[in-house]
Design an enzyme around this catalytic site. Structure first.
Site, short mmCIF file in Angstrom:
data_model
loop_
_atom_site.label_atom_id
_atom_site.label_comp_id
_atom_site.label_asym_id
_atom_site.label_seq_id
_atom_site.Cartn_x
_atom_site.Cartn_y
_atom_site.Cartn_z
N GLY A 110 0.84 -1.20 0.00
CA GLY A 110 0.00 0.00 0.00
C GLY A 110 0.87 1.24 0.00
O GLY A 110 1.97 1.23 -0.56
N VAL B 162 0.43 4.78 5.49
CA VAL B 162 -0.17 3.65 6.23
C VAL B 162 0.92 2.65 6.64
O VAL B 162 0.86 2.06 7.72
CB VAL B 162 -1.29 2.96 5.42
CG1 VAL B 162 -1.83 1.75 6.16
CG2 VAL B 162 -2.43 3.95 5.14
N GLU C 51 5.63 -3.28 0.81
CA GLU C 51 5.66 -3.10 -0.65
C GLU C 51 4.89 -1.82 -0.95
O GLU C 51 3.66 -1.82 -0.96
CB GLU C 51 5.02 -4.32 -1.34
CG GLU C 51 5.76 -5.63 -1.12
CD GLU C 51 7.07 -5.71 -1.90
OE1 GLU C 51 7.27 -4.91 -2.84
OE2 GLU C 51 7.90 -6.57 -1.56
N CYS D 123 1.48 0.44 -9.20
CA CYS D 123 2.59 0.97 -8.39
C CYS D 123 3.82 1.25 -9.23
O CYS D 123 4.60 2.15 -8.91
CB CYS D 123 2.93 -0.02 -7.27
SG CYS D 123 3.34 -1.66 -7.86
P1 NAD Z 1 -5.57 0.80 0.38
O1 NAD Z 1 -6.18 2.09 0.75
O2 NAD Z 1 -6.39 -0.33 -0.11
O3 NAD Z 1 -4.73 0.32 1.64
C1 NAD Z 1 -4.02 -0.89 1.65
C2 NAD Z 1 -4.43 -1.70 2.85
O4 NAD Z 1 -4.15 -0.96 4.03
C3 NAD Z 1 -5.92 -2.01 2.87
O5 NAD Z 1 -6.09 -3.38 3.16
C4 NAD Z 1 -6.47 -1.10 3.95
O6 NAD Z 1 -7.56 -1.65 4.61
C5 NAD Z 1 -5.29 -0.94 4.88
N1 NAD Z 1 -5.32 0.34 5.58
C6 NAD Z 1 -5.61 1.56 5.04
N2 NAD Z 1 -5.53 2.52 5.99
C7 NAD Z 1 -5.19 1.90 7.13
C8 NAD Z 1 -4.94 2.35 8.47
N3 NAD Z 1 -5.04 3.63 8.81
N4 NAD Z 1 -4.59 1.43 9.39
C9 NAD Z 1 -4.48 0.13 9.06
N5 NAD Z 1 -4.70 -0.36 7.82
C10 NAD Z 1 -5.04 0.51 6.87
O7 NAD Z 1 -4.45 0.97 -0.72
P2 NAD Z 1 -3.54 2.19 -1.02
O8 NAD Z 1 -2.61 2.43 0.10
O9 NAD Z 1 -4.32 3.30 -1.59
O10 NAD Z 1 -2.72 1.49 -2.24
C11 NAD Z 1 -2.12 2.20 -3.19
C12 NAD Z 1 -0.63 2.27 -2.89
O11 NAD Z 1 -0.09 0.97 -2.92
C13 NAD Z 1 0.13 3.08 -3.90
O12 NAD Z 1 1.08 3.88 -3.24
C14 NAD Z 1 0.85 2.00 -4.73
O13 NAD Z 1 2.02 2.45 -5.34
C15 NAD Z 1 1.08 0.95 -3.70
N6 NAD Z 1 1.23 -0.37 -4.28
C16 NAD Z 1 2.45 -0.97 -4.17
C17 NAD Z 1 2.64 -2.22 -4.73
C18 NAD Z 1 3.97 -2.90 -4.62
O14 NAD Z 1 4.02 -4.10 -4.89
N7 NAD Z 1 5.03 -2.21 -4.22
C19 NAD Z 1 1.59 -2.87 -5.38
C20 NAD Z 1 0.35 -2.22 -5.45
C21 NAD Z 1 0.18 -0.98 -4.88
#
Ligand code: NAD
Length: 437
Positions: free
Chosen positions: A188, A192, A210, A244
């Site tokens: 994510g 977070v 990641e 990502c």
């Molecule tokens: P998201 O909002 O779905 O969050 C990811 C997870 O974190 C979810 O399961 C969510 O429930 C949990 N979460 C969110 N806020 C939280 C909190 N305050 N406390 C605890 N858990 C919490 O996804 P996102 O963060 O918007 O994802 C997008 C990001 O992920 C981008 O920055 C992208 O580049 C990155 N990403 C990285 C990869 C990689 O492999 N490196 C792959 C996909 C996405």
């Protein structure tokens, strides 16, 4: 069942030793393969509902990629599980045997994002299973159709004391994070990730993070501009820019910019006809909150619009057209990862300026350079740091299962995929065995 009891039931099961034998791990990998193969249509359909991404794209990317990974694990698992014998040293006696035993870690927590909602659940599961762990999965609540489907499928294919799915948002994840896990893999965003890491620190649980970042693309004057534009456009607008590893911005000279922009405009016509809104190949922004975030940046930006009809933006449909902007280095789009269908172009004098600019920002998840000049490639590799690099294309290094995948600095910590995934979810136990003589 309470979250505490779910985790305790998994730990009790892990402690029986049932997940350790190679045969058990392989059976479970085959079970995951079965889950994918028996539910191909349902899995691609929920992604269509969540992101309006075509089945034909999701099938190879999310299902095909996971099946390839399972096959690779099945082929190599016996070898990877064997103890590794290491060289004797001055500290060892001639009769000593120093070696490394591959122990599973225990109970793994997988927290997934919404942008590739199927593979972001499956890909961390594969090495966790292969390394002999039990798994609690927390899919993203934002890709809710996919999360609901997983909630139905996982108990059909796996015993809940071995693999359990917990659906929910921040409150549920916060509760879950109070539990003690033996490894947490979170995919994510960096803000977070800090919360996850702080919660993990309370139990000294190791984490794999990641994350994302602004992935730069350098287009040098000597590159094949038509091919570069094709590859950049495919990677950028795949999944509506919500990848990502998507190219975040372009660095190009003023001499090459007009040719590059014309080539990108041509690609957009080829890919989506004159109207991306009507095209089945163009996805949507995940939700209105992200639509508003990108819209606000578009309204604030002073960039010159080179592609993308602003009038066509549609909140109710979560539609933002593929947009190209000519921007200054200080543009609002240049602060954070864009994670949407907007491609800013920055004009630079030369490679030196591009490298300086990249190095002033946080270390990205990936960096890209398009050039025919090997010396420039080597300079780029030597003078920039990123999770990974693809030269003369974008994103594709992630498809190479024999390479580690992960970020560096703010773009992530740790790595997985292939053997690197097996190692991440395994504790390498050092053993020195002596004889009595
Ligand atoms: P998201 O909002 O779905 O969050 C990811 C997870 O974190 C979810 O399961 C969510 O429930 C949990 N979460 C969110 N806020 C939280 C909190 N305050 N406390 C605890 N858990 C919490 O996804 P996102 O963060 O918007 O994802 C997008 C990001 O992920 C981008 O920055 C992208 O580049 C990155 N990403 C990285 C990869 C990689 O492999 N490196 C792959 C996909 C996405």
């Amino acid at each position: 069942m309470s979250l505490h009891r779910i985790v305790e039931a998994q730990r009790a099961y892990f402690n029986t030793g049932a997940t350790k034998p190679a045969e058990f791990r392989k059976e479970q990998l085959l079970q995951l393969k079965k889950l994918i193969e028996e539910n191909r249509a349902a899995l691609t359909e929920v992604v269509w509902k969540d992101l309006r991404r075509r089945h034909e794209v999701t099938e190879p990317m999310e299902l095909g990629g996971s099946l390839e990974e399972i096959a690779y694990y099945l082929k190599n698992l016996d070898d990877w599980m064997k103890p590794t014998y290491v060289e004797p040293t001055v500290a060892t006696l001639p009769t000593d045997k120093p070696y490394i035993v591959k122990d599973p870690k225990g109970v793994v927590l997988v927290i997934s994002p919404w942008n590739y909602p199927v593979s972001m659940v499956l890909l961390p599961m594969i090495p966790s299973i292969a390394a002999g762990n039990t798994i609690v999965i927390k899919p993203s609540e934002l890709s809710e159709n996919t999360a609901i489907l997983f909630e139905k499928l996982i108990p059909k294919y796996f015993d809940p004391k071995y693999v359990t799915i917990v659906n929910g948002g921040i409150p549920e994840t916060t509760e879950l994070l109070k539990e003690r896990f033996d490894h947490i893999i979170y995919t994510g965003c960096p803000p977070v990730a800090k919360i996850i890491m702080a919660a993990a620190a309370k139990h000294l649980t190791p984490v794999t993070l990641e994350l994302g970042g602004k992935c730069p693309v350098v287009v040098e004057d000597d590159a094949d501009i038509e091919i570069s534009a094709q590859r950049i456009a495919r990677g950028k607008w795949l999944n509506c820019g919500q990848t990502c590893l998507a190219p975040d911005y372009i660095l190009v000279s003023s001499a090459t910019k007009p040719k590059f922009v014309a080539a990108i405009q041509k690609c957009l016509k080829e890919f989506y006809g004159g109207n991306a809104k009507e095209s089945k190949d163009y996805s949507r922004v995940i939700n209105q909150r992200h639509f508003d975030r990108i819209s606000a940046l578009l309204d604030e930006s002073k960039g010159v619009v080179l592609a993308g009809n602003e009038e066509s933006r549609d909140r109710s449909d979560r539609f933002i057209p593929p947009t190209v902007l000519d921007v200054e280095k200080t543009d609002p789009f240049m602060h954070d990862e864009i994670f949407g269908p907007v491609l800013p172009i920055i004009t630079v004098k030369n490679l030196c300026e591009s490298i300086d600019f990249i190095n002033k920002g946080e270390k990205p998840l990936a960096a890209y350079i398009f050039t025919k000049d090997e010396a420039k490639v080597q300079r780029f590799l030597n003078e920039t740091t990123s999770g990974g690099v693809t030269v003369n294309d974008v994103i594709m290094h992630v498809a190479v299962i024999t390479l580690p995948f992960g970020g560096v600095g703010v773009s992530g910590m740790g790595r997985y995929r292939g053997k690197f995934g097996f190692d991440t979810f395994t504790h390498e136990k050092s053993v020195l065995q002596r004889v009595f003589a």
